[in-house]
Design a protein around this motif. Structure first.
Motif, PDB file in Angstrom:
ATOM      1  N   PRO A 183       1.187  -1.062  -0.002  1.00  0.00           N
ATOM      2  CA  PRO A 183      -0.219  -0.293   0.364  1.00  0.00           C
ATOM      3  C   PRO A 183       1.204   1.249  -0.124  1.00  0.00           C
ATOM      4  CG  PRO A 183       0.269  -1.222   2.228  1.00  0.00           C
ATOM      5  CD  PRO A 183       0.005  -1.948   1.534  1.00  0.00           C
ATOM      6  N   GLN A 184       0.301   2.551  -0.124  1.00  0.00           N
ATOM      7  CA  GLN A 184       0.905   3.574  -0.152  1.00  0.00           C
ATOM      8  C   GLN A 184       1.554   3.917   0.164  1.00  0.00           C
ATOM      9  OE1 GLN A 184       1.244   5.157  -3.777  1.00  0.00           O
ATOM     10  NE2 GLN A 184       3.129   6.345  -2.165  1.00  0.00           N
ATOM     11  N   TRP A 185       1.199   3.733   2.351  1.00  0.00           N
ATOM     12  CA  TRP A 185       2.295   4.645   2.721  1.00  0.00           C
ATOM     13  C   TRP A 185       3.340   3.371   3.184  1.00  0.00           C
ATOM     14  CZ3 TRP A 185       4.321   1.395   7.319  1.00  0.00           C
ATOM     15  CH2 TRP A 185       3.844  -0.034   7.298  1.00  0.00           C
ATOM     16  N   THR A 186       3.462   2.284   3.173  1.00  0.00           N
ATOM     17  CA  THR A 186       4.826   1.176   3.117  1.00  0.00           C
ATOM     18  C   THR A 186       5.960   1.958   1.634  1.00  0.00           C
ATOM     19  OG1 THR A 186       3.200  -0.784   3.794  1.00  0.00           O
ATOM     20  CG2 THR A 186       5.466  -0.396   3.280  1.00  0.00           C
ATOM     21  N   ASN A 187       5.070   1.682   0.271  1.00  0.00           N
ATOM     22  CA  ASN A 187       5.837   2.645  -0.848  1.00  0.00           C
ATOM     23  C   ASN A 187       6.502   4.178   0.165  1.00  0.00           C
ATOM     24  OD1 ASN A 187       5.121   0.550  -2.302  1.00  0.00           O
ATOM     25  ND2 ASN A 187       3.307   1.248  -2.713  1.00  0.00           N
ATOM     26  N   ASP A 188       6.128   4.646   0.852  1.00  0.00           N
ATOM     27  CA  ASP A 188       6.675   6.166   1.815  1.00  0.00           C
ATOM     28  C   ASP A 188       7.621   6.175   2.333  1.00  0.00           C
ATOM     29  OD1 ASP A 188       4.971   7.505  -0.377  1.00  0.00           O
ATOM     30  OD2 ASP A 188       3.138   7.658   1.150  1.00  0.00           O
ATOM     31  N   LYS A 189       7.872   4.482   3.150  1.00  0.00           N
ATOM     32  CA  LYS A 189       8.355   4.636   4.120  1.00  0.00           C
ATOM     33  C   LYS A 189       9.643   4.198   3.133  1.00  0.00           C
ATOM     34  CE  LYS A 189       6.645   5.174   8.409  1.00  0.00           C
ATOM     35  NZ  LYS A 189       6.637   6.416   9.235  1.00  0.00           N
ATOM     36  N   LEU A 190       9.287   2.836   2.246  1.00  0.00           N
ATOM     37  CA  LEU A 190      10.271   2.350   1.493  1.00  0.00           C
ATOM     38  C   LEU A 190      11.298   3.559   0.810  1.00  0.00           C
ATOM     39  CD1 LEU A 190      10.380  -0.652  -0.808  1.00  0.00           C
ATOM     40  CD2 LEU A 190      11.478   1.732  -1.849  1.00  0.00           C
ATOM     41  N   ALA A 191      10.535   4.645   0.528  1.00  0.00           N
ATOM     42  CA  ALA A 191      11.134   6.121  -0.427  1.00  0.00           C
ATOM     43  C   ALA A 191      12.006   6.190   0.846  1.00  0.00           C
ATOM     44  CB  ALA A 191      10.480   6.492  -0.921  1.00  0.00           C
ATOM     45  N   ALA A 192      11.402   6.591   1.581  1.00  0.00           N
ATOM     46  CA  ALA A 192      12.343   7.704   2.515  1.00  0.00           C
ATOM     47  C   ALA A 192      13.606   7.125   3.640  1.00  0.00           C
ATOM     48  CB  ALA A 192      11.240   7.508   4.289  1.00  0.00           C
TER      49      ALA A 192
ATOM     50  N   VAL B 186      15.815   7.787  -4.827  1.00  0.00           N
ATOM     51  CA  VAL B 186      15.128   6.932  -5.982  1.00  0.00           C
ATOM     52  C   VAL B 186      13.527   7.173  -6.515  1.00  0.00           C
ATOM     53  CG1 VAL B 186      12.670   5.353  -4.545  1.00  0.00           C
ATOM     54  CG2 VAL B 186      14.984   5.646  -2.946  1.00  0.00           C
ATOM     55  N   LEU B 187      13.923   6.746  -7.880  1.00  0.00           N
ATOM     56  CA  LEU B 187      13.493   7.497  -9.471  1.00  0.00           C
ATOM     57  C   LEU B 187      11.955   7.430  -8.533  1.00  0.00           C
ATOM     58  CD1 LEU B 187      16.120   7.432 -12.099  1.00  0.00           C
ATOM     59  CD2 LEU B 187      15.933   8.541 -10.278  1.00  0.00           C
ATOM     60  N   ALA B 188      11.074   5.855  -8.436  1.00  0.00           N
ATOM     61  CA  ALA B 188      10.085   6.133  -8.651  1.00  0.00           C
ATOM     62  C   ALA B 188       9.660   4.807  -7.603  1.00  0.00           C
ATOM     63  CB  ALA B 188       9.629   5.931 -10.234  1.00  0.00           C
ATOM     64  N   VAL B 189       8.300   5.100  -6.933  1.00  0.00           N
ATOM     65  CA  VAL B 189       7.941   3.201  -6.301  1.00  0.00           C
ATOM     66  C   VAL B 189       7.201   3.417  -6.568  1.00  0.00           C
ATOM     67  CG1 VAL B 189       7.894   2.354  -4.484  1.00  0.00           C
ATOM     68  CG2 VAL B 189       9.816   3.942  -3.998  1.00  0.00           C
ATOM     69  N   HIS B 190       6.695   2.156  -7.509  1.00  0.00           N
ATOM     70  CA  HIS B 190       5.249   1.890  -7.750  1.00  0.00           C
ATOM     71  C   HIS B 190       4.742   0.423  -6.867  1.00  0.00           C
ATOM     72  CE1 HIS B 190       5.147   4.599 -10.821  1.00  0.00           C
ATOM     73  NE2 HIS B 190       5.911   4.462 -11.264  1.00  0.00           N
ATOM     74  N   GLY B 191       3.257   0.851  -6.514  1.00  0.00           N
ATOM     75  CA  GLY B 191       2.844  -0.868  -5.855  1.00  0.00           C
ATOM     76  C   GLY B 191       1.871  -0.974  -6.682  1.00  0.00           C
ATOM     77  N   ASP B 192       2.029  -2.679  -6.363  1.00  0.00           N
ATOM     78  CA  ASP B 192       0.731  -3.570  -7.689  1.00  0.00           C
ATOM     79  C   ASP B 192      -0.184  -2.937  -6.439  1.00  0.00           C
ATOM     80  OD1 ASP B 192      -0.953  -4.933  -8.852  1.00  0.00           O
ATOM     81  OD2 ASP B 192       0.994  -5.776 -10.018  1.00  0.00           O
ATOM     82  N   VAL B 193      -1.279  -3.056  -6.331  1.00  0.00           N
ATOM     83  CA  VAL B 193      -2.264  -2.897  -6.198  1.00  0.00           C
ATOM     84  C   VAL B 193      -3.354  -4.388  -5.847  1.00  0.00           C
ATOM     85  CG1 VAL B 193      -2.602  -0.391  -5.244  1.00  0.00           C
ATOM     86  CG2 VAL B 193      -3.731  -1.858  -7.481  1.00  0.00           C
ATOM     87  N   ARG B 194      -2.895  -5.121  -6.543  1.00  0.00           N
ATOM     88  CA  ARG B 194      -3.631  -6.587  -7.149  1.00  0.00           C
ATOM     89  C   ARG B 194      -3.145  -7.196  -6.323  1.00  0.00           C
ATOM     90  NH1 ARG B 194      -2.005  -6.955 -13.118  1.00  0.00           N
ATOM     91  NH2 ARG B 194       0.186  -6.507 -12.248  1.00  0.00           N
ATOM     92  N   ALA B 195      -2.188  -6.911  -5.778  1.00  0.00           N
ATOM     93  CA  ALA B 195      -1.139  -8.172  -5.086  1.00  0.00           C
ATOM     94  C   ALA B 195      -1.694  -8.689  -3.453  1.00  0.00           C
ATOM     95  CB  ALA B 195       0.021  -7.764  -4.739  1.00  0.00           C
ATOM     96  N   ALA B 196      -2.202  -7.490  -3.080  1.00  0.00           N
ATOM     97  CA  ALA B 196      -2.891  -7.706  -1.757  1.00  0.00           C
ATOM     98  C   ALA B 196      -3.914  -7.262  -1.872  1.00  0.00           C
ATOM     99  CB  ALA B 196      -1.489  -6.668  -0.921  1.00  0.00           C
ATOM    100  N   ALA B 197      -4.686  -7.129  -2.335  1.00  0.00           N
ATOM    101  CA  ALA B 197      -6.327  -6.815  -2.707  1.00  0.00           C
ATOM    102  C   ALA B 197      -7.087  -7.535  -1.686  1.00  0.00           C
ATOM    103  CB  ALA B 197      -7.005  -7.260  -3.780  1.00  0.00           C
ATOM    104  N   GLN B 198      -6.830  -8.741  -2.077  1.00  0.00           N
ATOM    105  CA  GLN B 198      -7.255  -9.757  -0.999  1.00  0.00           C
ATOM    106  C   GLN B 198      -6.517 -10.160   0.485  1.00  0.00           C
ATOM    107  OE1 GLN B 198     -10.386 -10.702  -1.666  1.00  0.00           O
ATOM    108  NE2 GLN B 198     -10.025  -9.750  -3.383  1.00  0.00           N
ATOM    109  N   GLY B 199      -5.808  -9.330   1.058  1.00  0.00           N
ATOM    110  CA  GLY B 199      -5.151  -9.419   2.156  1.00  0.00           C
ATOM    111  C   GLY B 199      -3.765  -9.617   1.786  1.00  0.00           C
TER     112      GLY B 199
END
Length: 243
Positions: free
Chosen positions: A127-136, A145-158
């Protein structure tokens, strides 16, 4: 010959780390896991706090089987509180087990340095909050860190479902979101089956590809002077073997 034993601390919902260790390493190295209890659902900082609350007891448990090294194999679990937290985890494991420790977040940083890369493009199942923590986290470590893209499909079911995403979907997501100005691609999360994508992605992108499990295995084997006991997995293994 007695094999080198690596203890692995993994989230209880993770089914990918053990499979990747078995796939990459030979019989000269054995991996022995201890699961850190974490509820399924949408990942939150509170979930990670809960997972880490009995870390010392889990370390002592796996260490009782006479490990040569212990790996804390959860990327977000080691970076979500910043570099100081990652160091605390490392020190707690070594102090409790009396053997060397590698954490995934630091292993990835070591991989960047071994490959002499500065600019990275990142994909995750977070999720986005984790991507932000990773970039930081990696920004504080000096990475661009040029870009962090999260695939929301992966954890859609948990977040447990991250383990089940098809590697072909990870490859396509990487190809769609890789920043061409980057010197390397980082696929974050030890539950993601990104190890299976390394060869195809390096061929397609022409840059090193680093994954959480690949870097953790590499760092553990390097610490034990056992890189020769693994099948080469991408430029990280082949370049560092001749450096």
């Amino acid at each position: 010959m007695i094999p080198k034993r690596i203890g692995i601390l993994i989230p209880s919902t993770n089914t990918s780390v053990e499979a990747d260790f078995k796939w990459v390493t030979s019989k000269a190295v054995t991996a022995h896991s201890e699961r850190l209890a974490i509820p399924d659902g949408t990942m939150t900082p509170a979930f990670l706090d809960q997972m880490n609350q009995d870390l010392a007891a889990k370390v002592a448990s796996v260490a009782s089987a006479s490990m040569d090294l212990i790996a804390y194999a959860c990327t977000s679990g080691s970076f979500y509180r910043g570099p100081a937290w990652d160091e605390q985890v490392h020190d707690l494991v070594q102090r409790t087990a009396h053997v060397p420790c590698v954490t995934t977040s630091t292993a990835v940083m070591d991989a960047f340095q071994a490959l002499d890369v500065q600019r990275i493009s990142v994909i995750t199942p977070y999720p986005q909050w984790t991507n932000d923590k990773l970039a930081a986290y990696y920004g504080q470590q000096g990475m661009d860190v040029l870009a962090v893209h999260g695939d929301v499909r992966a954890a859609a079911q948990g977040h447990r479902a991250i383990n089940d995403q098809d590697p072909d979907d990870i490859i396509q997501f990487a190809l769609d979101h890789f920043d061409p100005d980057a010197q390397a691609l980082f696929c974050s999360c030890t539950a993601w089956r990104a190890v299976e994508c390394v060869t195809a992605l390096e061929a397609a992108l022409g840059v090193p590809v680093i994954t959480s499990n690949q870097a953790t295995i590499w760092a553990a084997l390097r610490q034990l002077d056992m890189l020769h006991a693994a099948q080469p997995l991408g430029r990280l293994f082949t370049r560092s073997a001749v450096c």
